[in-house]
Structures are given as C-alpha cells and as structure tokens.
Design an enzyme around this catalytic site. Structure first.
Site, PDB file in Angstrom:
ATOM      1  N   SER A 161       0.853  -1.188   0.000  1.00  0.00           N
ATOM      2  CA  SER A 161       0.000   0.000   0.000  1.00  0.00           C
ATOM      3  C   SER A 161       0.887   1.236   0.000  1.00  0.00           C
ATOM      4  O   SER A 161       1.685   1.417  -0.913  1.00  0.00           O
ATOM      5  CB  SER A 161      -0.953  -0.023   1.211  1.00  0.00           C
ATOM      6  OG  SER A 161      -1.850   1.059   1.162  1.00  0.00           O
ATOM      7  N   THR A 162       0.805   2.066   1.011  1.00  0.00           N
ATOM      8  CA  THR A 162       1.567   3.310   1.059  1.00  0.00           C
ATOM      9  C   THR A 162       3.069   3.044   0.931  1.00  0.00           C
ATOM     10  O   THR A 162       3.631   2.246   1.671  1.00  0.00           O
ATOM     11  CB  THR A 162       1.297   4.044   2.382  1.00  0.00           C
ATOM     12  OG1 THR A 162      -0.108   4.183   2.549  1.00  0.00           O
ATOM     13  CG2 THR A 162       1.947   5.408   2.385  1.00  0.00           C
ATOM     14  N   HIS A 188      -2.509  -1.127  -3.445  1.00  0.00           N
ATOM     15  CA  HIS A 188      -3.604  -0.182  -3.253  1.00  0.00           C
ATOM     16  C   HIS A 188      -3.347   1.050  -4.121  1.00  0.00           C
ATOM     17  O   HIS A 188      -2.369   1.769  -3.909  1.00  0.00           O
ATOM     18  CB  HIS A 188      -3.708   0.242  -1.792  1.00  0.00           C
ATOM     19  CG  HIS A 188      -4.109  -0.872  -0.878  1.00  0.00           C
ATOM     20  ND1 HIS A 188      -4.076  -0.750   0.482  1.00  0.00           N
ATOM     21  CD2 HIS A 188      -4.564  -2.131  -1.129  1.00  0.00           C
ATOM     22  CE1 HIS A 188      -4.484  -1.878   1.044  1.00  0.00           C
ATOM     23  NE2 HIS A 188      -4.777  -2.733   0.086  1.00  0.00           N
ATOM     24  N   MET A 281       0.091   1.094   5.140  1.00  0.00           N
ATOM     25  CA  MET A 281      -0.668   1.359   6.356  1.00  0.00           C
ATOM     26  C   MET A 281      -1.763   0.317   6.519  1.00  0.00           C
ATOM     27  O   MET A 281      -2.232  -0.272   5.556  1.00  0.00           O
ATOM     28  CB  MET A 281      -1.309   2.742   6.293  1.00  0.00           C
ATOM     29  CG  MET A 281      -0.337   3.885   6.395  1.00  0.00           C
ATOM     30  SD  MET A 281      -1.191   5.467   6.474  1.00  0.00           S
ATOM     31  CE  MET A 281      -1.905   5.353   8.127  1.00  0.00           C
ATOM     32  N   ASP A 284      -4.311  -4.850   5.922  1.00  0.00           N
ATOM     33  CA  ASP A 284      -4.662  -5.689   4.781  1.00  0.00           C
ATOM     34  C   ASP A 284      -3.532  -6.684   4.512  1.00  0.00           C
ATOM     35  O   ASP A 284      -2.368  -6.305   4.417  1.00  0.00           O
ATOM     36  CB  ASP A 284      -4.903  -4.812   3.554  1.00  0.00           C
ATOM     37  CG  ASP A 284      -5.558  -5.571   2.407  1.00  0.00           C
ATOM     38  OD1 ASP A 284      -6.156  -6.635   2.662  1.00  0.00           O
ATOM     39  OD2 ASP A 284      -5.482  -5.094   1.257  1.00  0.00           O
TER      40      ASP A 284
END
Length: 343
Positions: A161-162, A188, A281, A284
């Site tokens: 993600s991030t 993401h 973050m 998930d």
C-alpha cells in the site's frame, strides 16, 4: 493524536488549488499548513526556511517543475513529498515516485462535496503516514537480459500500500535472474493508475507485466497487477489457472484487497503459495497470511528497517503466520534462491 501538528508545505502553481488544499488539510486540528509556494524555486526556499514535515507537490509548474524540485530537494533537504496529480498524467506519477516522492493522490476532475470529502480523508491519511516514513536503503540494480521462462515451482502474491510502487518495482528488478515465477501484485491504487503502473513495470526486465483482466491465464514469467477498484483472484478452469477480477463486495475493506488475493492463492495453490507483505498502512494481508500458512504455504514480510510504513508487515507478523522477515533488498534474491531449489 500527535502533540505537535504535522507541518505541511503546499506547492502548486494554481492559487485555487493552494487554497483548496490548505482548507482541506487544516480541517484537521493536527495538521497545519505552514506555507504555500507557486513554483519549485519558491518551494525549495520555503522548505529551507520553514522545515515542513511533508510537502504536497504539483508536478506541472513554471520556472522549476516538479521533477527538478524532487531532485534538488533530495540533495538539499530530504522531506517526504506527496504528489497531487491529475488522471491525465498517470505516467508522470511513477517517474516522480522513482525520483523520491513518498506517495501520490489523484486530483479530482469534478470536485463535488462527496469527492472533496474523500480527498480530505486521503490527504489526512497520507500526511500522517509521511510523518512515520522510514527512508529505504537504495541499491543500484543491474538489469538482466530477457530470457525464456521456465516452469514455475510456486506462485507469489505480493501485497503493498503506502510506499509500495517503488518497493514493488525494486522487488521485480531483483527477480530478473530467475524469470520462472508467476507473480500477482495487489497494490492499493486508484483504478485510473494501475494500468500505467503495469506498463511502466513491463519495461524493466524479463517479466511480462500487465494489468490483470478477467480470463488471463497464469504463466511463468508473467506478473499480473490487480486493477484498481476490483479484486484479483485465481481459479482453475479446463486444466489452467485463470485470473478473475470480480468487483468488491460489501464486506471488502479494500479494492483491490491483499487478503482476497492471498486467500484465493491459498485455496488454489496451497503449499505452492508464497505471500509477500510489503510496506503499507493498516492490516490488509494479515487475514490472508493466516490462510496461506494454514494451507501449507509461506508468508514473508518486509522488515521494519526498510519498510516506508511498517503497518501492514507488522500486522502480518503479529498473526504468527510469517516465516521470514527480510529487508526489501533481500526478498528478491531469497525468492530467486527458493525457485532454483524447487526446480
């Protein structure tokens, strides 16, 4: 909430955008816009004078544009940068990430109240995440010539993600010596950007990289990127392993979802599944990690020392399902070594 608000500098050549971003950011009491700048030159001066925690950056600006700003910032005053980009300039985002930008946010085409509220929440989340940034070690990668793929001995699911796009790129580059694996990537990312992300990765080395489409057949040497706004799953059909891209359900917190990918791979491939959780973050991937481990597969996580944001890897490790915790630069070589041992 932090004792001190996060200090943000807004760099954008549009006065309207500077006002809008300032209003959205300062709607949260723990965020403070300490200054604004209309171009890269002014932005650099403001960084040196105000020492912000985070910079939001428009890429297209007069005099000194976003790319030059990023290069100069990195050498003079390294500061996390969140790029604010329109959907019309998708490929620019990934060049900015390669130059050191921390993350990006898609600029809405029609700023309706609902869209602006979504933008406000995303700004807040990523500004707060940037405060936690851990700079990853950068190593030069020697690109290998393309070679014919061999039969895969296992399938790799990657979740991020991030801070994920540069990490995914670096991981793929490090796999170049052993293009026999098949990889599925859940990053993401808004749906308007995942195809451009795949096209950029496709230029790196021996792997064929594409945004996954319903009915794609898994094959060695191929990488499938989960399409934004949909899920990425695998099922068996007529003796082949086929990609599915169903829409999210009401139960899905993310689309694409690392959990959904990991669970699907565990169900179809069992012990031949390797799940890799990279920077990001939230949690998930943690639920899917437990399912992979129960099915006899392995789960690896990026270590805290290189993860830009240690949230997702940390949550996966906390489940007890992770068997290996490695710095980003060691994950690819470890996968290459495993592929050669399993031939």
């Amino acid at each position: 909430m932090s004792a001190e608000p996060v200090k943000v500098l807004v760099v954008d050549d549009s006065a309207h955008n500077r006002r809008l971003l300032t209003e959205l950011l300062e709607s949260s009491p723990d965020v403070k816009v300490v200054g604004t700048a209309c171009d890269g030159n002014e932005g650099l001066r403001q960084v040196l004078a105000l020492h912000p925690d985070v910079v939001t950056l428009d890429l297209e600006m007069p005099r000194l544009g976003g790319y030059s700003f990023l290069r100069l910032l990195k050498s003079s005053a390294p500061t996390p940068v969140i790029v604010i980009s329109s959907y019309a300039h998708k490929t620019d985002v990934f060049k900015a990430l390669e130059l050191g930008a921390f993350d990006f946010i898609a600029k809405p085409a029609k700023p309706t109240p609902d869209v602006l509220e979504k933008l406000r929440k995303e700004l807040y989340e990523k500004v707060q995440a940037a405060r936690l940034i851990r700079p990853a070690e950068v190593k030069p990668v020697v690109r290998k010539p393309k070679v014919m793929p061999l039969e895969p001995s296992f399938v790799v699911g990657i979740g991020a993600s991030t801070g994920g796009p540069p990490a995914v790129q670096r991981l793929l580059e490090s796999l170049a010596p052993e293009p026999s694996m098949c990889l599925l990537v859940c990053q993401h990312m808004p749906k308007q950007f995942t195809r451009a992300f795949a096209e950029r990765l496709d230029k790196l080395g021996p792997f064929s990289v594409r945004e996954a489409q319903e009915g794609d057949v898994l094959a060695p040497g191929h990488v499938f990127i989960a399409p934004g706004g949909r899920q990425l799953v695998v099922y068996r059909q007529n003796g082949q392993y086929v990609v599915g891209t169903p829409p999210p359900t009401m139960q899905d917190k993310h689309a694409p979802s690392v959990d959904r990918l990991f669970m699907s791979l565990a169900e179809v491939f069992g012990p031949k599944t390797i799940g890799v959780v990279l920077t990001g973050m939230g949690s998930d991937g943690a639920g899917g990690a437990k399912v992979i481990r129960k099915a006899g597969g392995e789960v690896w996580a990026e270590s805290e020392e290189t993860a830009v944001i240690y949230g997702m890897p940390q949550e996966a490790v906390a489940t007890g399902a992770v068997s290996r915790v490695l710095p980003l630069g060691e994950i690819g070589p470890a996968l290459v070594d495993l592929a050669r041992k399993r031939r």
